[in-house]
Write an enzyme that holds these catalytic residues in place. Structure first.
Site, PDB file in Angstrom:
ATOM      1  N   GLU A 115     -19.257  -7.108   8.686  1.00  0.00           N
ATOM      2  CA  GLU A 115     -17.833  -7.191   8.420  1.00  0.00           C
ATOM      3  C   GLU A 115     -17.553  -8.002   7.166  1.00  0.00           C
ATOM      4  O   GLU A 115     -18.284  -8.930   6.825  1.00  0.00           O
ATOM      5  CB  GLU A 115     -17.136  -7.823   9.631  1.00  0.00           C
ATOM      6  CG  GLU A 115     -17.291  -6.913  10.838  1.00  0.00           C
ATOM      7  CD  GLU A 115     -16.625  -7.416  12.101  1.00  0.00           C
ATOM      8  OE1 GLU A 115     -16.251  -6.585  12.919  1.00  0.00           O
ATOM      9  OE2 GLU A 115     -16.471  -8.625  12.272  1.00  0.00           O
ATOM     10  N   CYS A 171     -14.253 -13.041   2.359  1.00  0.00           N
ATOM     11  CA  CYS A 171     -15.303 -13.664   3.165  1.00  0.00           C
ATOM     12  C   CYS A 171     -16.401 -12.617   3.350  1.00  0.00           C
ATOM     13  O   CYS A 171     -16.191 -11.577   3.965  1.00  0.00           O
ATOM     14  CB  CYS A 171     -14.691 -14.086   4.501  1.00  0.00           C
ATOM     15  SG  CYS A 171     -15.880 -14.838   5.599  1.00  0.00           S
ATOM     16  N   CYS A 185     -27.735 -12.688  12.694  1.00  0.00           N
ATOM     17  CA  CYS A 185     -28.249 -13.971  12.204  1.00  0.00           C
ATOM     18  C   CYS A 185     -29.270 -14.472  13.200  1.00  0.00           C
ATOM     19  O   CYS A 185     -29.061 -14.394  14.416  1.00  0.00           O
ATOM     20  CB  CYS A 185     -27.109 -14.987  12.065  1.00  0.00           C
ATOM     21  SG  CYS A 185     -27.691 -16.571  11.407  1.00  0.00           S
ATOM     22  N   CYS A 204     -26.666 -20.211  16.590  1.00  0.00           N
ATOM     23  CA  CYS A 204     -25.780 -21.342  16.883  1.00  0.00           C
ATOM     24  C   CYS A 204     -24.983 -20.997  18.140  1.00  0.00           C
ATOM     25  O   CYS A 204     -24.530 -19.861  18.310  1.00  0.00           O
ATOM     26  CB  CYS A 204     -24.842 -21.621  15.711  1.00  0.00           C
ATOM     27  SG  CYS A 204     -25.731 -22.069  14.209  1.00  0.00           S
ATOM     28  N   CYS A 261     -21.336 -19.282  17.987  1.00  0.00           N
ATOM     29  CA  CYS A 261     -21.099 -18.251  16.973  1.00  0.00           C
ATOM     30  C   CYS A 261     -21.404 -16.856  17.497  1.00  0.00           C
ATOM     31  O   CYS A 261     -22.499 -16.590  17.994  1.00  0.00           O
ATOM     32  CB  CYS A 261     -21.947 -18.551  15.734  1.00  0.00           C
ATOM     33  SG  CYS A 261     -21.870 -17.240  14.500  1.00  0.00           S
ATOM     34  N   SER A 293     -21.834 -21.015   2.174  1.00  0.00           N
ATOM     35  CA  SER A 293     -21.796 -21.833   3.386  1.00  0.00           C
ATOM     36  C   SER A 293     -23.146 -21.725   4.073  1.00  0.00           C
ATOM     37  O   SER A 293     -23.667 -20.621   4.271  1.00  0.00           O
ATOM     38  CB  SER A 293     -20.696 -21.311   4.316  1.00  0.00           C
ATOM     39  OG  SER A 293     -20.736 -21.984   5.556  1.00  0.00           O
ATOM     40  N   SER A 298     -22.243 -26.359   7.384  1.00  0.00           N
ATOM     41  CA  SER A 298     -21.760 -26.277   8.759  1.00  0.00           C
ATOM     42  C   SER A 298     -22.328 -27.457   9.532  1.00  0.00           C
ATOM     43  O   SER A 298     -23.457 -27.396  10.011  1.00  0.00           O
ATOM     44  CB  SER A 298     -22.210 -24.951   9.381  1.00  0.00           C
ATOM     45  OG  SER A 298     -21.549 -23.893   8.739  1.00  0.00           O
ATOM     46  N   LEU A 299     -21.559 -28.512   9.644  1.00  0.00           N
ATOM     47  CA  LEU A 299     -22.076 -29.766  10.213  1.00  0.00           C
ATOM     48  C   LEU A 299     -21.912 -29.777  11.744  1.00  0.00           C
ATOM     49  O   LEU A 299     -22.889 -29.858  12.470  1.00  0.00           O
ATOM     50  CB  LEU A 299     -21.341 -30.940   9.564  1.00  0.00           C
ATOM     51  CG  LEU A 299     -21.991 -32.301   9.728  1.00  0.00           C
ATOM     52  CD1 LEU A 299     -23.362 -32.349   9.116  1.00  0.00           C
ATOM     53  CD2 LEU A 299     -21.102 -33.387   9.107  1.00  0.00           C
ATOM     54  N   HIS A 300     -20.693 -29.778  12.197  1.00  0.00           N
ATOM     55  CA  HIS A 300     -20.341 -29.560  13.609  1.00  0.00           C
ATOM     56  C   HIS A 300     -20.710 -30.656  14.605  1.00  0.00           C
ATOM     57  O   HIS A 300     -20.326 -30.563  15.779  1.00  0.00           O
ATOM     58  CB  HIS A 300     -20.907 -28.229  14.135  1.00  0.00           C
ATOM     59  CG  HIS A 300     -20.552 -27.039  13.313  1.00  0.00           C
ATOM     60  ND1 HIS A 300     -19.285 -26.823  12.816  1.00  0.00           N
ATOM     61  CD2 HIS A 300     -21.303 -25.994  12.868  1.00  0.00           C
ATOM     62  CE1 HIS A 300     -19.275 -25.689  12.121  1.00  0.00           C
ATOM     63  NE2 HIS A 300     -20.488 -25.177  12.123  1.00  0.00           N
ATOM     64  N   CYS A 322     -12.882 -16.933  11.782  1.00  0.00           N
ATOM     65  CA  CYS A 322     -14.236 -17.496  11.678  1.00  0.00           C
ATOM     66  C   CYS A 322     -14.987 -17.357  12.986  1.00  0.00           C
ATOM     67  O   CYS A 322     -14.465 -17.710  14.035  1.00  0.00           O
ATOM     68  CB  CYS A 322     -14.180 -19.009  11.447  1.00  0.00           C
ATOM     69  SG  CYS A 322     -13.578 -19.470   9.879  1.00  0.00           S
TER      70      CYS A 322
HETATM   71  N1  SAH Z   1     -24.401 -18.976   8.375  1.00  0.00           N
HETATM   72  C1  SAH Z   1     -23.511 -19.701   7.563  1.00  0.00           C
HETATM   73  C2  SAH Z   1     -22.288 -18.925   7.111  1.00  0.00           C
HETATM   74  C3  SAH Z   1     -21.615 -18.049   8.124  1.00  0.00           C
HETATM   75  S1  SAH Z   1     -20.740 -18.836   9.422  1.00  0.00           S
HETATM   76  C4  SAH Z   1     -23.103 -20.985   8.214  1.00  0.00           C
HETATM   77  O1  SAH Z   1     -23.377 -21.166   9.398  1.00  0.00           O
HETATM   78  O2  SAH Z   1     -22.545 -21.826   7.524  1.00  0.00           O
HETATM   79  C5  SAH Z   1     -19.249 -19.377   8.633  1.00  0.00           C
HETATM   80  C6  SAH Z   1     -18.564 -20.551   9.343  1.00  0.00           C
HETATM   81  O3  SAH Z   1     -17.942 -20.135  10.579  1.00  0.00           O
HETATM   82  C7  SAH Z   1     -19.534 -21.651   9.713  1.00  0.00           C
HETATM   83  O4  SAH Z   1     -19.049 -22.914   9.416  1.00  0.00           O
HETATM   84  C8  SAH Z   1     -19.651 -21.466  11.192  1.00  0.00           C
HETATM   85  O5  SAH Z   1     -20.118 -22.619  11.799  1.00  0.00           O
HETATM   86  C9  SAH Z   1     -18.245 -21.097  11.570  1.00  0.00           C
HETATM   87  N2  SAH Z   1     -18.146 -20.508  12.909  1.00  0.00           N
HETATM   88  C10 SAH Z   1     -19.085 -19.802  13.564  1.00  0.00           C
HETATM   89  N3  SAH Z   1     -18.639 -19.440  14.796  1.00  0.00           N
HETATM   90  C11 SAH Z   1     -17.382 -19.923  14.914  1.00  0.00           C
HETATM   91  C12 SAH Z   1     -16.384 -19.848  15.941  1.00  0.00           C
HETATM   92  N4  SAH Z   1     -16.601 -19.185  17.068  1.00  0.00           N
HETATM   93  N5  SAH Z   1     -15.204 -20.439  15.716  1.00  0.00           N
HETATM   94  C13 SAH Z   1     -14.957 -21.076  14.544  1.00  0.00           C
HETATM   95  N6  SAH Z   1     -15.858 -21.177  13.543  1.00  0.00           N
HETATM   96  C14 SAH Z   1     -17.063 -20.613  13.716  1.00  0.00           C
HETATM   97 FE1  SF4 Z   2     -25.879 -17.901  11.821  1.00  0.00          FE
HETATM   98 FE2  SF4 Z   2     -23.941 -19.352  10.637  1.00  0.00          FE
HETATM   99 FE3  SF4 Z   2     -23.510 -18.124  13.008  1.00  0.00          FE
HETATM  100 FE4  SF4 Z   2     -25.145 -20.228  12.893  1.00  0.00          FE
HETATM  101  S1  SF4 Z   2     -22.915 -20.228  12.446  1.00  0.00           S
HETATM  102  S2  SF4 Z   2     -25.562 -18.303  14.006  1.00  0.00           S
HETATM  103  S3  SF4 Z   2     -26.114 -19.938  10.901  1.00  0.00           S
HETATM  104  S4  SF4 Z   2     -23.919 -17.126  11.060  1.00  0.00           S
END
Ligand code: SAH
Ligand code: SF4
Length: 359
Positions: free
Chosen positions: A91, A104, A111, A115, A118, A196, A218-220, A338
């Site tokens: 997408e 975006c 992936c 995570c 995600c 990112s 992506s710290l979190h 996101c």
């Molecule tokens: N793989 C890369 C880029 C793609 S994800 C990364 O992880 O940075 C893009 C952003 O969306 C990242 O910061 C990710 O942590 C965030 N993201 C993923 N799942 C999400 C969700 N369910 N709600 C909000 N943000 C999310």
């Molecule tokens: Fe992959 Fe980024 Fe999603 Fe983590 S947040 S699973 S690195 S796309």
């Protein structure tokens, strides 16, 4: 099979043309037609010698990915589902704002990093996208939206925040970045193109050398124990290494800060104590924070943090001297927010993260 010219950056295109006995400056001419004009038909490229146009018609093509579906949100956000073959789709999302238009972009079908919050990660991993599939998202979106009244393409900013981990598809991502930045390509400023990453430390060092653009991490989580669970690649590249890599990156970056993305999960990472822990963690890294309210997807194990918890968290970071923004949720009525990008992925690797952490 014809050679797709979207697969070449400027250097690659010049080499291809030289091999065909053409002058390298033809690469610039072709690139201007492809990216500045948005032309995909060689026959229309009138200032290119007819002999070259004819040759190109035989052996080459300009082919963006096939679009399977388009969705337009009430807020103007557009999402396209791109066919990337054998049952896979990714997408790409366009987010219009008053002063800019952001695309975006996805870099992988699925992936491997898994995570826990995600949707893309939950799909598993199929393959890396080609250069043509990455730059083709920009080509397609600009083409579809059309130039604005000033004669410019509507997309002024690109964020590699779609599906996939850009730094695990390094070479293709960098070639696509170069086409975005190239004066004969889209000519975007390095500050307006953001990669990112979940924190692939050695690849951050490579990006710094080969193509420094704005960086988002992506710290979190404020500590390794929690980040190991939310972002499992942390087991391989823990926070101390990651933050040191951020500072090395900043030596060459077009901006003098990194952006930390922090998805707000109810009862998991949204307490006041965790906000203060975060302040201590990033003390030595010039940074801004972007708080992202968690966007749920089917079977997601978390809930979005409560608005007052997000507010308190944000206030603590701001009082600690860190510029902190709250990401507006855009396009959630079309599942374009996101972390909601699911596309279609046939996982051929199964739980790849286990393997990556062990390597
Ligand atoms: N793989 C890369 C880029 C793609 S994800 C990364 O992880 O940075 C893009 C952003 O969306 C990242 O910061 C990710 O942590 C965030 N993201 C993923 N799942 C999400 C969700 N369910 N709600 C909000 N943000 C999310
Ligand atoms: Fe992959 Fe980024 Fe999603 Fe983590 S947040 S699973 S690195 S796309």
């Amino acid at each position: 099979m014809k050679q797709n010219l979207l697969d070449f950056d400027a250097h690659g295109l010049a080499a291809y043309l030289t091999e065909m006995g053409e002058k390298p400056f033809r690469a610039r001419q072709l690139m201007r037609w492809i990216y500045k004009v948005g032309e995909s038909d060689f026959a229309a490229m009138t200032d290119i010698a007819a002999s070259l146009r004819n040759k190109m018609l035989q052996v080459a093509e300009i082919r963006p990915p096939t679009i399977m579906r388009e969705a337009v949100s009430e807020d103007g956000t557009c999402k396209w589902l791109l066919d990337v073959g054998v049952g896979n789709a990714v997408e790409t999302v366009y987010i219009p704002e008053e002063t800019r238009g952001t695309l975006c972009v996805s870099t992988q079908a699925g992936c491997a990093l898994d995570c826990s919050f995600c949707s893309t990660g939950k799909q598993g991993f199929n393959r890396n996208l080609s250069v043509a599939e990455i730059i083709g998202q920009l080509w397609w979106a600009n083409h579809q939206l059309g130039k604005n009244a000033e004669g410019n393409w509507p997309i002024s900013n690109v964020v590699m925040m779609g599906m996939g981990e850009p730094l695990l598809n390094f070479d293709n991502t960098v070639s696509a970045l170069r086409l975005m930045l190239d004066d004969h390509g889209y000519g975007l400023s390095r500050r307006r193109v953001t990669v990112s990453t979940s924190g692939i430390v050695p690849a951050m060092d490579r990006l710094r050398e080969e193509c420094p653009v704005a960086l988002a991490i992506s710290l979190h989580a404020p500590n390794d124990a929690l980040r190991d669970v939310l972002v499992p690649i942390n087991q391989k590249y823990p926070l101390k290494q990651l933050l040191a890599a951020c500072n090395r990156y900043l030596e060459k970056a077009p901006r003098d800060f990194v952006t930390f993305e922090y998805v707000m999960l109810d009862g998991i990472n949204d307490s006041e104590q965790q906000a203060r822990e975060l302040l201590r963690l990033v003390r030595d890294v010039p940074c801004k924070f972007n708080l992202i309210p968690f966007n749920p997807f089917p079977q997601s194990p978390y809930r979005r943090a409560k608005p007052d918890a997000i507010q308190r968290f944000r206030d603590i970071l701001i009082q600690g001297g860190i510029t902190t923004t709250l990401r507006k949720t855009r396009g959630d009525d079309i599942d374009a927010a996101c972390g909601q990008l699911a596309g279609q992925v046939q996982d051929k690797t199964k739980r790849t993260m286990q393997r990556i952490v062990q390597i």
